[in-house]
Design a protein around this motif. Structure first.
Motif, short mmCIF file in Angstrom:
data_model
loop_
_atom_site.label_atom_id
_atom_site.label_comp_id
_atom_site.label_asym_id
_atom_site.label_seq_id
_atom_site.Cartn_x
_atom_site.Cartn_y
_atom_site.Cartn_z
N VAL A 235 0.81 -1.21 0.00
CA VAL A 235 0.00 0.00 0.00
C VAL A 235 0.85 1.27 0.00
CG1 VAL A 235 -1.99 -1.12 1.06
CG2 VAL A 235 -0.26 -0.05 2.53
N GLU A 236 2.13 1.13 0.35
CA GLU A 236 3.04 2.28 0.27
C GLU A 236 4.46 1.76 0.14
OE1 GLU A 236 3.79 6.66 2.31
OE2 GLU A 236 2.32 5.31 3.21
N HIS A 249 -0.12 6.96 3.42
CA HIS A 249 -1.24 6.04 3.56
C HIS A 249 -1.71 6.00 5.02
CE1 HIS A 249 -3.75 2.48 3.23
NE2 HIS A 249 -3.61 2.54 1.92
N ASP A 286 -11.13 -0.58 -1.29
CA ASP A 286 -9.89 -0.54 -0.49
C ASP A 286 -10.06 -1.44 0.73
OD1 ASP A 286 -7.66 0.02 0.97
OD2 ASP A 286 -7.89 2.19 0.96
N ASN A 292 -10.36 2.60 8.45
CA ASN A 292 -9.77 3.89 8.12
C ASN A 292 -10.76 5.02 8.42
OD1 ASN A 292 -8.44 6.05 7.00
ND2 ASN A 292 -8.61 5.33 4.88
N ASP A 299 -13.72 4.57 -1.61
CA ASP A 299 -12.94 3.46 -1.02
C ASP A 299 -13.78 2.20 -0.90
OD1 ASP A 299 -10.25 4.37 -0.46
OD2 ASP A 299 -11.15 5.80 0.91
N ALA A 315 2.07 5.52 -3.10
CA ALA A 315 1.10 5.06 -2.10
C ALA A 315 -0.25 4.82 -2.76
CB ALA A 315 0.97 6.07 -0.97
N THR A 317 -3.71 5.14 -2.07
CA THR A 317 -4.81 5.71 -1.29
C THR A 317 -5.51 6.79 -2.11
OG1 THR A 317 -5.39 7.02 0.66
CG2 THR A 317 -3.11 7.20 -0.11
#
Length: 354
Positions: A235-236, A249, A286, A292, A299, A315, A317
């Motif tokens: 994710v990053e 993120h 996501d 989150n 998302d 990243a 996001t």
């Protein structure tokens, strides 16, 4: 810098009685010569499965590489035969596992366990292999290596056993060393010694290291780049400075917020709410969205692509989309970032003075 490894869109599943567990869901990264790449994330994020696939150590069945490439020295290891992999494991790609007692054979003398790889892969006589074994044990800091060749694993302390495992992994001068949480079972003092040993050995051998851990404090001291994994995806990814001092993120913010530091002893640690998703049925959109607090409506519907933050930093996001609202890391995470930056500059000054 020359790339020694490229992983492209790797997908790995395990077939269970309950259904297909999608452990790794499209992982892409590369590794450069002489570089240390740390892969971090909670338990179950897919770190170990990803790296075991590099040496084709995924048990099949139930595991299988569904899609993707693992390019090493121009060859796709996902298509290599078992015979070809036997020439690569230990010789070109070595692994240091988490618990030395499960890595070492309790019925074999330590000397024979280190020599085994030398004789098999380098085809050298036993006398020469024994001499090289003594040198390796000396290199990893085992005192009186000549005498200790004939001892068994139970006659070594936990830290010494892990040093022996490092010696076995280094025996054939591998090009890639995979360290799967190699210091988790050790106390803090021995942990620091093993990490220092690995950095020192890397300088001497110019090997590349993939370091798997859930401890971000360890990452700051050993890595050049960091890949953050969640629910089978990266994710990053970026340099240590990118990820520690400019994280993008929300999951990375959560990991940093939950990390204790010496400067913030009076401050509560921030726990990431909820639990990782069930990989039998990965969520739509996501995977981190349910945990989150900054999640957007999109998302829940669409998986975010990797957005480019800089030439070295990416990243996944939706907060990085040009139309997304501006959101900054929580104040507690910012304080940790500031504390880590001041600690890093202080240690750099100490290094320069010494």
């Amino acid at each position: 810098m020359e790339k020694i490894l490229e992983v492209n869109d790797l997908k790995i599943s395990f077939d269970t009685y309950g259904g297909e567990v999608q452990a790794v869901r499209g992982v892409t990264f590369d590794l450069k010569k002489g570089e240390t790449l740390a892969i971090v994330g909670e338990s179950g994020s897919g770190k170990s499965v990803t790296t075991r696939a590099l040496a084709r150590l995924i048990p099949s069945p139930p595991g299988r590489i569904k899609e993707g490439e693992i390019l090493f020295e121009g060859k796709d290891l996902t298509k290599a035969s078992e015979r070809e992999m036997q020439q690569i494991r230990g010789k070109k790609i070595s692994t240091i596992f988490q618990d030395p007692m499960t890595s070492l054979n309790p019925t074999m003398k330590i000397g024979n366990q280190v020599m085994e790889g030398l004789i098999k892969h380098q085809k050298i006589p036993k006398a020469q292999a024994k001499k090289k074994t003594v040198e390796l044990l000396e290199l990893v800091g085992i005192p009186n290596p000549e005498q200790r060749l004939n001892q068994y694993p139970h006659q070594f302390s936990g830290g010494q056993r892990q040093r022996v495992v490092v010696a076995i992994a280094l025996a054939c001068n591998p090009k890639i060393l995979i360290a799967d949480e190699p210091t988790t079972a050790l106390d803090v003092t021995i942990q620091a010694q093993i990490l220092e040993l690995m950095k020192d050995i890397q300088k001497k051998t110019d090997s590349s290291i993939i370091f798997i851990t859930h401890d971000l404090g360890v990452v700051a001291n050993v890595a050049d780049r960091v890949a953050v994994m969640y629910a089978g995806k990266i994710v990053e990814i970026g340099t240590v400075d990118d990820v520690f001092y400019n994280p993008k993120h929300p999951y990375t913010w959560g990991l940093l917020g939950s990390m204790p530091t010496l400067d913030n002893t009076d401050e509560d640690l921030i726990a990431i709410p909820g639990s990782p998703p069930d990989m039998l049925k990965p969520p739509k959109g996501d995977a981190f969205a349910p945990r989150n607090e900054y999640a957007l409506e999109i998302d829940k519907e669409m998986e975010p692509p990797m957005f480019k933050v800089s030439d070295t930093h990416y990243a996944a996001t939706w907060l990085l989309h040009e139309y997304a609202p501006e959101v900054e890391p929580p104040a507690a995470v910012k304080r940790r970032m500031k504390g880590m930056a001041s600690s890093a500059s202080a240690s750099n000054e100490e290094g320069e003075q010494s």
